[in-house]
Design an enzyme around this catalytic site. Structure first.
Site, short mmCIF file in Angstrom:
data_model
loop_
_atom_site.label_atom_id
_atom_site.label_comp_id
_atom_site.label_asym_id
_atom_site.label_seq_id
_atom_site.Cartn_x
_atom_site.Cartn_y
_atom_site.Cartn_z
N MET A 96 0.84 -1.19 0.00
CA MET A 96 0.00 0.00 0.00
C MET A 96 0.89 1.25 0.00
O MET A 96 1.78 1.37 0.85
CB MET A 96 -0.88 0.01 1.26
N PRO A 97 0.71 2.18 -0.94
CA PRO A 97 1.58 3.37 -0.95
C PRO A 97 1.38 4.20 0.31
O PRO A 97 0.26 4.48 0.72
CB PRO A 97 1.15 4.12 -2.21
N CYS A 98 2.50 4.60 0.91
CA CYS A 98 2.46 5.42 2.11
C CYS A 98 2.45 6.91 1.79
O CYS A 98 1.75 7.69 2.42
CB CYS A 98 3.65 5.10 3.01
N ASN A 99 3.26 7.32 0.82
CA ASN A 99 3.24 8.70 0.37
C ASN A 99 2.10 8.87 -0.63
O ASN A 99 1.91 8.04 -1.52
CB ASN A 99 4.58 9.07 -0.26
N ARG B 191 0.69 9.23 4.59
CA ARG B 191 -0.39 8.77 5.48
C ARG B 191 0.14 8.05 6.71
O ARG B 191 -0.47 8.10 7.79
CB ARG B 191 -1.35 7.84 4.72
#
Length: 222
Positions: free
Chosen positions: A149-152, A171
């Protein structure tokens, strides 16, 4: 919100670790089965000289060569596992299919024409506040349950005094392995790349980490 100003990542990192030792909450039940120390508010890291991007800390032992190659992989818009695992073989565990990464930043930044559109807007509207690159995608991510899951999530650019400033929204940030070890290299290189296209200087870089945390069971810098 905690805002940490510094010349570079090393100054900001040292200050952040002091705050974590003084003010953080241990959360036992977390995704991936790891305990984490959660900071009570978001943390904004402000770098006046973002091109001084390598973290020098013996315990973190950041690999500038790997992070440099990963930044090139991002800027080129790739999402493949094969090229990246030349530099770090354990990355494959974060791929759902062993071939590509779901949340690869570069592939998302290069999706459609948004990258070129942002550059064109900055060229023609030097005072614009609409230069935005989107990483999080609702259709792809809202129900996603995989390993990457992309964090930025989003990047804002702005020109001031012929320098390109940048704000990155995140996030959820592992501050040691993510924010100060890897992200600062990736995004400062992206900022420098964009500034090169525009023919301007590199300004400040801020990263807003909404859920700032560290993992105490990993080696923590002093």
């Amino acid at each position: 919100m905690l805002v940490i100003h510094g010349r570079n990542v090393n100054e900001v990192f040292r200050t952040a670790m002091i705050h974590f030792r003084q003010t953080s909450q241990l959360i036992e039940s977390c995704p991936r089965g790891q305990r984490r120390l959660q900071y009570p508010t978001p943390i904004t890291s402000h770098y006046e000289c973002p091109r001084e991007r390598v973290l020098f800390d013996a315990k973190r032992d950041a690999n500038p060569f790997f992070h440099f190659m990963e930044a090139l992989w991002i800027i080129s818009g790739r999402n493949d596992v094969a090229w990246m695992e030349q530099w770090l073989s354990t990355l494959r565990q974060y791929s759902d299919n062993g071939i590509t990464f779901h949340g690869a930043y570069g592939a998302r930044l290069r999706a459609g024409t948004q990258f070129e559109d942002v550059l064109q807007r900055l060229r023609t509207e030097t005072n614009t506040t609409r230069a935005v690159l989107q990483i999080y995608d609702h259709d792809s991510d809202s129900a996603y349950t995989g390993n990457d899951m992309p964090c930025n999530c989003m990047i804002f650019f702005g020109l001031r005094d012929n320098k390109l400033n940048m704000t990155v929204l995140n996030r959820s940030n592992d501050m040691i392995w993510g924010a100060y070890g890897a992200n600062v290299v990736h995004f400062s290189m992206l900022q420098e790349y964009m500034a090169g296209h525009l023919g301007c200087g590199v300004g400040w870089y801020e990263q807003v980490s909404n859920n700032a945390h560290i993992y105490p069971d990993n080696e923590v810098a002093g």
